[in-house]
Every structure is written in C-alpha cells, then in structure tokens.
Design an enzyme around this catalytic site. Structure first.
Site, PDB file in Angstrom:
ATOM      1  N   GLU A 160      27.389   2.912 -31.400  1.00 34.18           N
ATOM      2  CA  GLU A 160      27.271   4.032 -30.450  1.00 34.18           C
ATOM      3  C   GLU A 160      28.291   5.139 -30.708  1.00 34.18           C
ATOM      4  O   GLU A 160      28.980   5.580 -29.787  1.00 34.18           O
ATOM      5  CB  GLU A 160      27.371   3.518 -29.011  1.00 34.18           C
ATOM      6  CG  GLU A 160      26.305   2.474 -28.702  1.00 34.18           C
ATOM      7  CD  GLU A 160      26.353   1.951 -27.268  1.00 34.18           C
ATOM      8  OE1 GLU A 160      27.311   2.275 -26.550  1.00 34.18           O
ATOM      9  OE2 GLU A 160      25.421   1.224 -26.893  1.00 34.18           O
ATOM     10  N   ASN A 201      24.921   0.851 -35.491  1.00 32.24           N
ATOM     11  CA  ASN A 201      23.987   0.524 -34.417  1.00 32.24           C
ATOM     12  C   ASN A 201      24.069   1.602 -33.334  1.00 32.24           C
ATOM     13  O   ASN A 201      25.155   2.108 -33.040  1.00 32.24           O
ATOM     14  CB  ASN A 201      24.424  -0.841 -33.835  1.00 32.24           C
ATOM     15  CG  ASN A 201      23.421  -1.482 -32.917  1.00 32.24           C
ATOM     16  OD1 ASN A 201      22.251  -1.590 -33.254  1.00 32.24           O
ATOM     17  ND2 ASN A 201      23.884  -1.916 -31.747  1.00 32.24           N
ATOM     18  N   HIS A 237      16.586   0.002 -26.169  1.00 31.97           N
ATOM     19  CA  HIS A 237      16.588  -0.152 -24.705  1.00 31.97           C
ATOM     20  C   HIS A 237      15.579   0.849 -24.143  1.00 31.97           C
ATOM     21  O   HIS A 237      15.900   2.008 -23.893  1.00 31.97           O
ATOM     22  CB  HIS A 237      17.987   0.093 -24.141  1.00 31.97           C
ATOM     23  CG  HIS A 237      18.988  -0.929 -24.586  1.00 31.97           C
ATOM     24  ND1 HIS A 237      18.901  -2.253 -24.202  1.00 31.97           N
ATOM     25  CD2 HIS A 237      20.062  -0.850 -25.397  1.00 31.97           C
ATOM     26  CE1 HIS A 237      19.897  -2.937 -24.752  1.00 31.97           C
ATOM     27  NE2 HIS A 237      20.615  -2.105 -25.492  1.00 31.97           N
ATOM     28  N   GLU A 266      18.443  -4.623 -29.953  1.00 32.33           N
ATOM     29  CA  GLU A 266      18.736  -4.936 -28.545  1.00 32.33           C
ATOM     30  C   GLU A 266      17.523  -4.630 -27.664  1.00 32.33           C
ATOM     31  O   GLU A 266      17.650  -4.032 -26.595  1.00 32.33           O
ATOM     32  CB  GLU A 266      19.944  -4.115 -28.065  1.00 32.33           C
ATOM     33  CG  GLU A 266      21.188  -4.331 -28.902  1.00 32.33           C
ATOM     34  CD  GLU A 266      22.415  -3.582 -28.377  1.00 32.33           C
ATOM     35  OE1 GLU A 266      22.399  -3.084 -27.238  1.00 32.33           O
ATOM     36  OE2 GLU A 266      23.401  -3.497 -29.145  1.00 32.33           O
ATOM     37  N   ASP A 268      14.916  -4.278 -25.035  1.00 25.67           N
ATOM     38  CA  ASP A 268      14.430  -4.633 -23.705  1.00 25.67           C
ATOM     39  C   ASP A 268      13.657  -3.452 -23.158  1.00 25.67           C
ATOM     40  O   ASP A 268      13.883  -2.317 -23.557  1.00 25.67           O
ATOM     41  CB  ASP A 268      15.525  -5.149 -22.752  1.00 25.67           C
ATOM     42  CG  ASP A 268      16.747  -4.279 -22.627  1.00 25.67           C
ATOM     43  OD1 ASP A 268      16.670  -3.073 -22.913  1.00 25.67           O
ATOM     44  OD2 ASP A 268      17.801  -4.799 -22.220  1.00 25.67           O
TER      45      ASP A 268
HETATM   46  C1  XIL Z   1      25.996  -5.062 -22.594  1.00 30.86           C
HETATM   47  C2  XIL Z   1      25.890  -6.498 -22.110  1.00 30.86           C
HETATM   48  O1  XIL Z   1      24.517  -6.848 -22.076  1.00 30.86           O
HETATM   49  C3  XIL Z   1      26.499  -6.630 -20.738  1.00 30.86           C
HETATM   50  O2  XIL Z   1      26.535  -8.003 -20.356  1.00 30.86           O
HETATM   51  C4  XIL Z   1      27.913  -6.062 -20.731  1.00 30.86           C
HETATM   52  O3  XIL Z   1      28.429  -6.099 -19.422  1.00 30.86           O
HETATM   53  C5  XIL Z   1      27.903  -4.642 -21.238  1.00 30.86           C
HETATM   54  O4  XIL Z   1      27.330  -4.607 -22.527  1.00 30.86           O
HETATM   55  N1  XIL Z   1      24.614  -1.530 -26.014  1.00 30.86           N
HETATM   56  C6  XIL Z   1      25.275  -2.539 -26.666  1.00 30.86           C
HETATM   57  C7  XIL Z   1      25.502  -3.835 -25.989  1.00 30.86           C
HETATM   58  O5  XIL Z   1      25.560  -2.385 -27.858  1.00 30.86           O
HETATM   59  O6  XIL Z   1      26.691  -4.450 -26.403  1.00 30.86           O
HETATM   60  C8  XIL Z   1      25.500  -3.698 -24.497  1.00 30.86           C
HETATM   61  O7  XIL Z   1      25.581  -5.001 -23.932  1.00 30.86           O
HETATM   62  C9  XIL Z   1      24.270  -2.955 -24.036  1.00 30.86           C
HETATM   63  C10 XIL Z   1      24.224  -1.574 -24.628  1.00 30.86           C
END
Ligand code: XIL
Length: 553
Positions: A160, A201, A237, A266, A268
């Site tokens: 990020e 990422n 996401h 990641e 979802d």
């Molecule tokens: C999130 C986790 O899912 C949570 O449990 C934590 O509190 C915060 O981080 N991008 C990422 C992940 O790269 O590491 C993040 O994970 C979600 C967004």
C-alpha cells in the site's frame, strides 16, 4: 490419410467438448475441495488465517486444512506481531501459521514486511539512517527465519505505498526515507532469501485506473533498474454496490506482460447488510469473475481470499454497515459464493471462448420514481456453453454498476433513485462466464415523488457539561424501500441554546430551528443504510436540557 485423421480428431474433440458441457460433474468432482480443482488448473486457492480460531475452532481448522492450498497470515507476520520492540522478535503466531500449513501441504505467502499500518511506534520515530537499518534488519530476520523452510515461498515486501490518486502515500516510510525505501526493501528481502518470490501489494488496483497505472510504471522502472520485484499482488477488497472492475483480466495481463507473476491476494466481496439472496447472487458472480480472470491469465498464480467465514472477517469492523464478504457464512455453511469459486475452478478444460452476440438496445417502460422495466432483443450463443442470461449495467464512466441480472431478455430494475437520469446497457453472458459486448445505451429518468424514500434520525448525547453538550452521532437511516440521494433532518434547540459547531452535514439555523442537510458525500443511502453527523451546542449555565427529537425527510 492426413486429412481423415485430422478431421476424426476434430470430431472427437468436438464430441468431448459438448459432453463436458452436457454432463453434470460427477459426485466426486462436485464434492472435491477447492484446492483439488485449483491444482488441476495449475493455480493456488488460498485463505488468510487468523491465529485465534486456528487454535480453538475445529470447523475453522478443518475447512482451512481441506479447501485451500495456500495460506496468508492475516496479522501474525506483520511488524507489530514479529518485532514489537526493537531487536526483540516473536514468531509464535507466524510459526503457528507456518506449521499448520506444513502439516496440510500448503504454501505460505508472507504478509507483510514494510507497511505504514501495524508497525510499532518505535519504528515510526526513527531518523532516516536508523529507520533504514531497522527496516533492513527486520526484513533480514523475518525473511531469514523461513528462508530454508519450503513452506514459505513468497513475501509481500511493500504494501500500500500509493494513495488513491496514484501518488506516493505520504507514510512515515516515504516522509523519512523518500522513494528509496522500496528498492532497499526488495534488495534486503532478496538477500535474506534468494529463492522467495517477492511481491508489491496494493488495493484499488484491480481495474485500469490512475493508481494501478502508477503501480505499473513503478514496477516497470524498478525491474529496469534491476530491483528484484517478481510479483504484483492485487488485494481485491471489492463491494457489490460499487460494481465489478470489468477490465480486471486486461489489467492482470498488462502487468504479466512486464514479466512479473500476478496474484489476487486479499479477495473479499462485501455488501451492505442485511444479506439477501439477490446480493448473494451478485457476490457469487463477482467471485466467479475474479477466479475466471486469474484462470485466463497464465501468469496469475492464484487467488487468496481474505479469510473464508463471515464469522471471522475484518469487514464489519472496518466498513460501517457492510459485511458478509466471504464464501462461508458465520455458521461455516457454504454460500453461493463458494459454489461460484468451486465451479469456476472446476470448469472444463474445453472452455467456450466465444461470447454471446450483442443484445439489442433496451427499451424502458413503466418508469416510476424507483423502478423501470426493460426489454431488449435477445442474444444468441454459439460457443457451446449456451446463453445463461443477461447483466444490466448503469453507465457511469470508469466504474459502471451492475443494476440487475435476468435469465430472459427483460427485467424490472428496482431500488432506483427518484428524479434521476439513468443510462443503461445490457450484456449477455454464457454458461462459461463470457460476456458479450455492451448493447447500445438506453436513457430514461425516474419520476420524482415519494418513491418510498423514507428516513429516520436519532441522536445520542455523547458528552455534556454545565454550559454545553455534543450530540454525536445523529444516525440517519433510510427506512424506505428505495435508495435516497439526500436527506434533511430538523430539530429544535431548547430556549437559550445556540449552535456552536457541526460536522458531516450542511447546517442552517433559523430561530431555534436547526436544519441539517446531508453533506456532498453522505446523501446517498441504500435502503436500510445509515450515515451519521454531529453537532455541539452552548447552553445557559445550569440548564440541563437537550433537543427532544429529530425529524428526517
Ligand atoms: C487487516 C486485517 O484483516 C485485520 O484483522 C487488521 O485489524 C487490519 O488489517 N490490507 C492489508 C491487510 O494488506 O493486511 C489488512 O488486513 C486489510 C487491508
């Protein structure tokens, strides 16, 4: 002779092709876990795992062990977990994940080495030279610990680093070290494990946009300069109310063409709560589309879902009013999204590459303040998998929204906003998930009118003192059956009270009557959705009154 055998082979191939489409999957196939089908396609299917339920929930362990071939630590490998104090490393959570994966013949993707979140304060306070050394040492220790462990195969080295416009995020890393921390981090990771695959990422880079293009340019430049970037992670996401990035496959492919591996890291797909069958179906389509995009790009290694059960998901804690983003519900029951992932991974090797023909221009009729009927000339599909139905989109520039789906060449759109112009088009889809070209656009405007756009407002006194009080939050909820694009809350200040400030609403005062209208960014509310605003009031010393009620219109 040559001609005969070649045409015979084609007949067989064609027969095999149609059989694959006509026969239902065998019982063994249908019940095979996701990882079996993914492996057959040369891809991984993964999940982020949390150490808590992994240690104390049998259902969680069983599903994690059987369905997935790859694992990412949701939090256990982040800096705050692995090096909470300088030079004091703690690998208990990380090891628990790695050991679980080893027992279950899974690969681990290490997440994440350098990030602006979940990094202890001691790092953030360092000067440039000490910060660079601390970063290199952290990478060397964390990556080094698993360098000879065959289970851990890849790392998110930086996470990020861009803001949403594609500029460098002004994190403490960037502010202290400038852009150079990225190349330094990759070089340190390569030195610590020459065999690990090293990734960059980020989120909101799934489609082609200014942020993904910034990432593309950086990766291209880093590789030109010999910096060991092997892989690009697209977090994924997504949310059903924001539309699907239809150029995902094209975007993955342009990165692949730089010579890097790509992966969905990641995934979802959240929705505004409450869940219902329509939202579940849309979510399933999004999951299927993501898996299909990865399957269609040779350099895409696989898809990791950010968790797997709605019982353990970061979404409800992070996105107010949203949830149900994963493929199992909170009781570990598979949702339509699971079947979509399963079926996409299990899809025949004899795929149908031909999309259906373009549907005709939709014609709108029976337009009300919140609904419209559409009909269009049907498409045909010649690729073998057959016409499965149609998707109806709203044209909105880069991120068109999916308004609805139907299995026939007509549909009724509901949940539209009153007094709003819509430009819509239709795409046909076939059984293999191919989408046709867009139909020509239809334009119609919804009527103004009540349209069921009712709302309610309730206020909570957050804090008060002898001469004033703060009401926060005032929660505004769309209690109607269609989306609203604006709201007005009125309330009366007791005599002698004066408004001292407000936030998240445009507020005007006339006498003791306060009128709070939505701000530019919080007027649109889907049915059941809420937003909040707040205000502060001064009152005569000793007076203990607060407003008695709030009216929303
Ligand atoms: C999130 C986790 O899912 C949570 O449990 C934590 O509190 C915060 O981080 N991008 C990422 C992940 O790269 O590491 C993040 O994970 C979600 C967004």
């Amino acid at each position: 002779m040559f001609v005969l055998s070649s045409s015979f082979a084609r007949v067989l191939a064609l027969a095999g092709m149609s059989l694959a489409f006509l026969l239902p999957a065998s019982a063994a196939d249908a019940s095979a876990p996701l990882r079996t089908h993914a492996s057959a396609k040369g891809k991984f299917i993964g999940a982020a795992l949390a150490t808590g339920p992994l240690s104390n929930e049998t259902s969680y362990r069983n599903i994690a062990a059987t369905e997935f071939s790859q694992v990412t630590a949701e939090n256990a490998m982040k800096w705050d977990a692995t090096e909470p104090n300088q030079g004091q490393f703690n690998f208990s959570g990380a090891d628990a994940i790695v050991n679980f994966a080893t027992q279950n013949n899974q690969q681990v993707h290490g997440h994440t080495l350098v990030w602006h979140n979940q990094t202890p304060n001691w790092v953030q306070g360092l000067g440039a030279s000490a910060m660079r050394t601390a970063m290199q040492n952290h990478i060397s220790q964390v990556v080094g610990r698993y360098a000879n462990n065959a289970t851990v195969v890849s790392w998110d080295v930086v996470n990020e680093i861009f803001d949403d416009n594609g500029n460098w995020r002004t994190s403490f890393w960037y502010n202290t070290l400038g852009q150079s921390f990225v190349a330094d981090a990759f070089r340190a990771a390569r030195a610590a494990d020459p065999n690990a695959r090293l990734c960059i990422n980020d989120y909101n880079v799934e489609g082609i946009n200014s942020k993904s293009t910034a990432m593309y340019n950086l990766v291209s430049n880093l590789r030109r300069d010999g910096v060991p970037v092997d892989c690009v992670g697209f977090q994924g996401h997504l949310a059903i109310q924001y539309g699907f990035p239809n150029d995902l496959q094209q975007n993955l492919q342009r990165f692949a063409d730089l010579g890097v591996q790509v992966r969905i890291t990641e995934l979802d797909i959240r929705m505004q709560m409450p869940r219902n069958a329509t939202k579940d179906a849309t979510q399933a389509t999004y999951y299927r589309n993501v898996v299909n995009a990865c399957l269609a790009v040779t350099a895409c290694a696989g898809v990791t879902i950010w968790g797997f059960t709605d019982k353990h998901s970061w979404v409800p804690d992070t996105f107010q009013g949203e949830g149900a983003a994963l493929i199992y519900d909170e009781n570990y029951q598979a949702k339509p999204a699971y079947n979509a992932v399963h079926d996409a991974l299990a899809g025949g090797t004899t795929t149908d590459p031909t999309p259906p023909t373009t549907p005709g221009t939709p014609a709108a009729s029976n337009v009300t303040s919140n609904s419209a009927a559409l009909t269009w000339a049907a498409s045909t599909d010649s690729g073998g998998s057959g016409l499965a139905g149609y998707n109806v989109y709203r044209e909105q520039g880069a991120t068109d929204t999916l308004l609805g789906q139907s299995t026939t060449n007509s549909t009724t759109l509901t949940g539209l906003s009153p007094n709003t112009q819509y430009q819509v088009y239709v795409r046909a889809r076939d059984g293999a998930g191919n989408l046709s070209a867009n139909s020509p656009l239809a334009t119609f405007s919804t009527l103004s009118g009540p349209g069921g756009g009712a709302c309610s407002a309730t206020g909570t006194v957050q804090t008060q003192w002898s001469t004033g009080y703060v009401v926060q939050p005032v929660t505004v909820t769309n209690t109607g059956t269609s989306a609203i694009t604006g709201w007005t809350v009125t309330f009366t200040l007791p005599a002698g009270h004066t408004l001292a400030g407000s936030w998240n609403a445009d507020v005007t005062v006339s006498g003791q009557t306060v009128t709070a209208k939505n701000a530019g960014y919080n007027g649109s509310l889907a049915p059941n959705a809420s937003t909040t605003f707040g205000f502060q009031v001064s009152r005569p010393n000793g007076n203990t009154q607060t407003p008695s009620g709030y009216t929303c219109a």
